[in-house]
Scaffold this motif. Structure first.
Motif, mmCIF file in Angstrom:
data_model
loop_
_atom_site.group_PDB
_atom_site.id
_atom_site.type_symbol
_atom_site.label_atom_id
_atom_site.label_comp_id
_atom_site.label_asym_id
_atom_site.label_seq_id
_atom_site.Cartn_x
_atom_site.Cartn_y
_atom_site.Cartn_z
ATOM 1 N N LYS A 54 4.131 5.533 -3.161
ATOM 2 C CA LYS A 54 4.698 6.339 -2.070
ATOM 3 C C LYS A 54 5.380 5.443 -1.032
ATOM 4 O O LYS A 54 6.319 5.864 -0.375
ATOM 5 N N VAL A 55 4.894 4.213 -0.882
ATOM 6 C CA VAL A 55 5.565 3.258 0.008
ATOM 7 C C VAL A 55 6.867 2.785 -0.628
ATOM 8 O O VAL A 55 7.916 2.740 0.009
ATOM 9 N N LYS A 56 6.801 2.446 -1.907
ATOM 10 C CA LYS A 56 7.987 1.970 -2.622
ATOM 11 C C LYS A 56 9.112 2.993 -2.559
ATOM 12 O O LYS A 56 10.274 2.648 -2.426
ATOM 13 N N LEU A 57 8.736 4.280 -2.660
ATOM 14 C CA LEU A 57 9.742 5.347 -2.643
ATOM 15 C C LEU A 57 10.263 5.611 -1.233
ATOM 16 O O LEU A 57 11.221 6.342 -1.055
ATOM 17 N N GLY A 58 9.586 5.052 -0.230
ATOM 18 C CA GLY A 58 10.018 5.276 1.146
ATOM 19 C C GLY A 58 9.545 6.594 1.715
ATOM 20 O O GLY A 58 9.992 7.009 2.774
ATOM 21 N N ALA A 77 7.350 -1.010 3.863
ATOM 22 C CA ALA A 77 8.632 -1.235 3.199
ATOM 23 C C ALA A 77 9.090 -2.665 3.447
ATOM 24 O O ALA A 77 8.720 -3.284 4.451
ATOM 25 N N GLU A 78 9.895 -3.183 2.532
ATOM 26 C CA GLU A 78 10.362 -4.556 2.622
ATOM 27 C C GLU A 78 11.035 -4.798 3.974
ATOM 28 O O GLU A 78 11.832 -3.983 4.436
ATOM 29 N N GLY A 79 10.676 -5.903 4.622
ATOM 30 C CA GLY A 79 11.258 -6.219 5.921
ATOM 31 C C GLY A 79 10.531 -5.563 7.085
ATOM 32 O O GLY A 79 10.887 -5.781 8.226
ATOM 33 N N VAL A 98 6.403 7.303 2.621
ATOM 34 C CA VAL A 98 5.481 7.040 3.723
ATOM 35 C C VAL A 98 5.868 5.704 4.356
ATOM 36 O O VAL A 98 6.535 4.881 3.729
ATOM 37 N N ASP A 99 5.443 5.507 5.617
ATOM 38 C CA ASP A 99 5.765 4.269 6.318
ATOM 39 C C ASP A 99 4.823 3.143 5.902
ATOM 40 O O ASP A 99 5.189 1.973 5.950
ATOM 41 N N ALA A 100 3.610 3.504 5.520
ATOM 42 C CA ALA A 100 2.631 2.478 5.184
ATOM 43 C C ALA A 100 1.526 3.072 4.319
ATOM 44 O O ALA A 100 1.328 4.288 4.287
ATOM 45 N N ALA A 101 0.819 2.199 3.612
ATOM 46 C CA ALA A 101 -0.358 2.609 2.852
ATOM 47 C C ALA A 101 -1.359 1.474 2.907
ATOM 48 O O ALA A 101 -0.978 0.305 3.012
ATOM 49 N N LEU A 102 -2.648 1.825 2.866
ATOM 50 C CA LEU A 102 -3.676 0.784 2.772
ATOM 51 C C LEU A 102 -3.959 0.555 1.298
ATOM 52 O O LEU A 102 -4.426 1.453 0.613
ATOM 53 N N VAL A 103 -3.627 -0.627 0.831
ATOM 54 C CA VAL A 103 -3.819 -0.957 -0.590
ATOM 55 C C VAL A 103 -4.482 -2.333 -0.691
ATOM 56 O O VAL A 103 -4.600 -3.045 0.299
ATOM 57 N N TYR A 104 -4.869 -2.706 -1.914
ATOM 58 C CA TYR A 104 -5.447 -4.027 -2.105
ATOM 59 C C TYR A 104 -4.367 -5.092 -1.960
ATOM 60 O O TYR A 104 -3.202 -4.870 -2.296
ATOM 61 N N ARG A 105 -4.778 -6.236 -1.481
ATOM 62 C CA ARG A 105 -3.874 -7.372 -1.340
ATOM 63 C C ARG A 105 -3.211 -7.683 -2.696
ATOM 64 O O ARG A 105 -2.023 -7.987 -2.760
ATOM 65 N N THR A 106 -3.981 -7.558 -3.768
ATOM 66 C CA THR A 106 -3.454 -7.895 -5.092
ATOM 67 C C THR A 106 -2.347 -6.944 -5.524
ATOM 68 O O THR A 106 -1.393 -7.343 -6.168
ATOM 69 N N ASP A 107 -2.490 -5.648 -5.180
ATOM 70 C CA ASP A 107 -1.460 -4.680 -5.571
ATOM 71 C C ASP A 107 -0.188 -4.906 -4.780
ATOM 72 O O ASP A 107 0.917 -4.789 -5.310
ATOM 73 N N ALA A 108 -0.348 -5.214 -3.480
ATOM 74 C CA ALA A 108 0.825 -5.507 -2.655
ATOM 75 C C ALA A 108 1.529 -6.751 -3.185
ATOM 76 O O ALA A 108 2.758 -6.801 -3.240
ATOM 77 N N ALA A 109 0.735 -7.752 -3.614
ATOM 78 C CA ALA A 109 1.330 -8.982 -4.142
ATOM 79 C C ALA A 109 2.109 -8.692 -5.425
ATOM 80 O O ALA A 109 3.202 -9.221 -5.629
ATOM 81 N N ALA A 110 1.563 -7.833 -6.267
ATOM 82 C CA ALA A 110 2.235 -7.516 -7.527
ATOM 83 C C ALA A 110 3.535 -6.751 -7.286
ATOM 84 O O ALA A 110 4.432 -6.754 -8.118
ATOM 85 N N ALA A 111 3.634 -6.069 -6.131
ATOM 86 C CA ALA A 111 4.825 -5.280 -5.816
ATOM 87 C C ALA A 111 5.664 -5.970 -4.749
ATOM 88 O O ALA A 111 6.422 -5.327 -4.021
ATOM 89 N N ALA A 112 5.533 -7.297 -4.648
ATOM 90 C CA ALA A 112 6.160 -8.038 -3.550
ATOM 91 C C ALA A 112 7.674 -7.857 -3.510
ATOM 92 O O ALA A 112 8.295 -8.031 -2.467
ATOM 93 N N ALA A 113 8.278 -7.488 -4.627
ATOM 94 C CA ALA A 113 9.725 -7.288 -4.648
ATOM 95 C C ALA A 113 10.143 -6.081 -3.813
ATOM 96 O O ALA A 113 11.256 -6.031 -3.306
ATOM 97 N N ASP A 114 9.252 -5.105 -3.669
ATOM 98 C CA ASP A 114 9.601 -3.859 -2.973
ATOM 99 C C ASP A 114 8.874 -3.664 -1.647
ATOM 100 O O ASP A 114 9.337 -2.916 -0.798
ATOM 101 N N VAL A 115 7.706 -4.280 -1.484
ATOM 102 C CA VAL A 115 6.930 -4.033 -0.269
ATOM 103 C C VAL A 115 6.489 -5.349 0.363
ATOM 104 O O VAL A 115 6.400 -6.380 -0.305
ATOM 105 N N ASP A 116 6.223 -5.295 1.666
ATOM 106 C CA ASP A 116 5.625 -6.420 2.367
ATOM 107 C C ASP A 116 4.164 -6.089 2.654
ATOM 108 O O ASP A 116 3.808 -4.915 2.799
ATOM 109 N N ALA A 117 3.346 -7.127 2.743
ATOM 110 C CA ALA A 117 1.932 -6.926 3.036
ATOM 111 C C ALA A 117 1.632 -7.419 4.441
ATOM 112 O O ALA A 117 2.032 -8.524 4.811
ATOM 113 N N VAL A 118 0.962 -6.565 5.236
ATOM 114 C CA VAL A 118 0.542 -6.958 6.576
ATOM 115 C C VAL A 118 -0.975 -7.111 6.563
ATOM 116 O O VAL A 118 -1.698 -6.157 6.285
ATOM 117 N N GLU A 119 -1.447 -8.327 6.821
ATOM 118 C CA GLU A 119 -2.891 -8.565 6.840
ATOM 119 C C GLU A 119 -3.468 -8.056 8.155
ATOM 120 O O GLU A 119 -2.791 -8.048 9.175
#
Lengths: 250, 267
Positions: free
Chosen positions: A174-178, A115-117, A180-201
């Motif tokens: 499921k992450v955007k909706l809150g 989730a963001e933040g 789940v606490d986290a999901a393993l997704v592609y870097r590109t998908d996290a980037a496309a959803a940057a308004a709602d989620v943060d990406a942890v490398e």
């Protein structure tokens, strides 16, 4: 009379589908079956391709790579197939439905979407296994799930997710909706959803990269247009869009 | 005791052809399934642990969802059929919404209402630590949401068709409204309730969209048969998906065929 009109309409519609009526000037209509994780970048590439080629139209069918491979092998009308994993591409080539050999055009890596933040302060894969932690993974049968399994094995971690989603977009939702606490997704998908989620490398993702192959299909109604689109994806301009979205060059 | 259909000469060809067309249209895809079934490997596939787990879970959750629908739906149908209250027309319209709503939309709506950040779910989570998504209970809720209208409509129809003179007679003899309901009304509409329950169960068994959206997909906990079919298909295992579909089809047809003549063929 009515029947005749219906026949005429049907004939015209079928001719349109077959691509016989494609104008000689441009590449005409190209139907591209592409992995869900390519949704944003291919939509952009499609628009640019149409702008660069007069009279060209690109239609997309975005879904999980395996589902697309099944659809193609069951005779769905497609000109190009872009898969998120070599395994699903192999299903198409082994069934004799590819024209020529597929080429790997990009690679993708996993990140942890939170989730963001990052309210749960997750900094790596080990942060996903805590008690009460809710994590969404892709099912192992789909490429992002297979990559997640490889990464977790590389880290020597055992993780019980609360859900196994059918494609990377569903896991991210499921992450955007809150939920789940986290999901393993592609870097590109996290980037496309940057308004709602943060990406942890995390370092283990380097050992679980996914290769994306692309190919022109054997039963393409518009082989020339299909080749033109594949060339466009692999051109310098196409690569700029893809790397801008977070993909890596092969 | 149904009367035999009257036979009045030859069937007009203009009716017969589309009728046969309709029958073929519905049966042909099922034939496609049978045609593509890998009969040789069927026994191994049927007894695979994942398949057994998904089938068990499907039967359990569909039955629990039907029970929930009976507990909530019969009184609701009675209210709609027997009590004149303001907003009854609106209530009746709202009840039928899940019938026409795409199940995925139902799943999103359930998430926003009962999810961890949802309208009621947020409170449930923070107060009791109860969260429905990703639980078997969540599957039951999703199935009940889409199946409840089938029960309410069937039972309400039965209540409206039932003769109210018996209820009035019971009331004049001094029976309370509750006694009248349990001793007169319920036995009177029992076939309608059974028919609604069967439809409700069949709908719950086939539920996919709301379940995968609201409850997620995890083998043994939330992965019902329709989800297992989809996942198998997504993984490129067409044979596996066909086998799972076949089981679901066989269970549904068996139940519907066994019960249809008895309860679903209303007057």
């Amino acid at each position: 009379m009515k029947l005749r009109i219906a026949t005429l309409v049907l004939t015209v519609a079928l001719a349109g589908c077959g691509g016989d009526a494609a104008p000689a000037a441009g590449p005409g209509a190209v139907t591209v079956f592409a992995a869900a994780s390519l949704t944003e970048s291919f939509t952009t590439l499609g628009r640019q391709f149409e702008a660069a080629h007069r009279g060209a139209t690109v239609r997309f069918n975005f879904a999980g790579s395996a589902a697309l491979a099944t659809q193609i092998n069951q005779g769905a009308p497609a000109d190009v197939f872009a898969s998120a994993a070599p395994k699903n591409m192999a299903a198409v080539t082994e069934a004799g439905n590819a024209a020529g050999a597929p080429t790997t055009f990009v690679r993708n890596q996993l990140v942890i979407a939170v989730a963001e933040g990052n309210p749960e302060r997750i900094t790596g894969l080990s942060g996903l296994t805590g008690p009460g932690r809710k994590v969404a993974l892709c099912a192992e049968q789909v490429p992002c799930g297979a990559a997640a399994r490889t990464a977790l094995n590389a880290a020597g971690l055992r993780l019980t997710p609360v859900t196994l989603e059918q494609d990377v977009k569903a896991a991210l939702a499921k992450v955007k909706l809150g939920e789940v606490d986290a999901a393993l997704v592609y870097r590109t998908d996290a980037a496309a959803a940057a308004a709602d989620v943060d990406a942890v490398e995390f370092p283990e993702s380097a050992r679980a990269t996914n290769d994306y192959p692309i190919v022109v299909l054997r039963h393409a109604a518009n082989p020339a247009g299909a080749q033109a689109f594949v060339d466009y994806v692999r051109s310098a301009g196409g690569m700029r869009v893809l790397t801008g979205a977070g993909f890596q060059r092969p | 005791m149904t009367t035999a259909p009257r036979r009045t000469g030859r069937v007009p060809i203009a009716l017969l052809l589309p009728a046969l067309g309709g029958l073929v249209f519905l049966v042909l895809p099922l034939a496609g399934l049978l045609w593509r079934t890998p009969w040789a490997t069927l026994p191994q596939r049927l007894t695979a642990p994942d398949v057994v787990a998904a089938l068990k879970l499907s039967l359990l959750t569909a039955s629990l969802a039907t029970l929930l629908c009976l507990i909530l739906g019969v009184p609701l149908a009675w209210l709609l059929a027997r009590v004149d209250f303001p907003g009854r027309r609106l209530a009746r319209a709202l009840i039928t919404v899940p019938l026409v709503l795409p199940p995925v939309v139902g799943g999103i709506a359930l998430l926003l209402a009962l999810g961890r950040r949802g309208l009621l779910g947020g409170w449930l989570d923070s107060t009791f630590g109860v969260s429905l998504p990703f639980t078997t209970a969540g599957v039951v809720v999703a199935e009940a949401f889409v199946a409840l209208p089938f029960l309410v409509i069937s039972v309400e129809g039965a209540l409206r068709g039932a003769d109210t003179r018996y209820e009035e007679a019971a009331a004049t003899l001094g029976a309370s409204r509750w006694t009248t309901f349990t001793h007169v009304t319920l036995p009177l509409v029992a076939p309608g309730i059974a028919a609604g329950g069967v439809l409700c169960w069949a709908r719950a068994l086939g539920e996919f969209g709301a379940t995968i959206t609201f409850a997620g997909n995890y083998p043994g906990i939330t992965q019902t048969m329709p989800l297992a079919v989809y996942q198998t298909m997504e993984s490129g295992d067409l044979d596996g998906a066909v086998v799972l579909s076949l089981i679901l089809l066989a269970v549904s047809v068996t139940i519907l065929a066994a019960l249809r003549d008895r309860w679903l063929a209303g007057p």
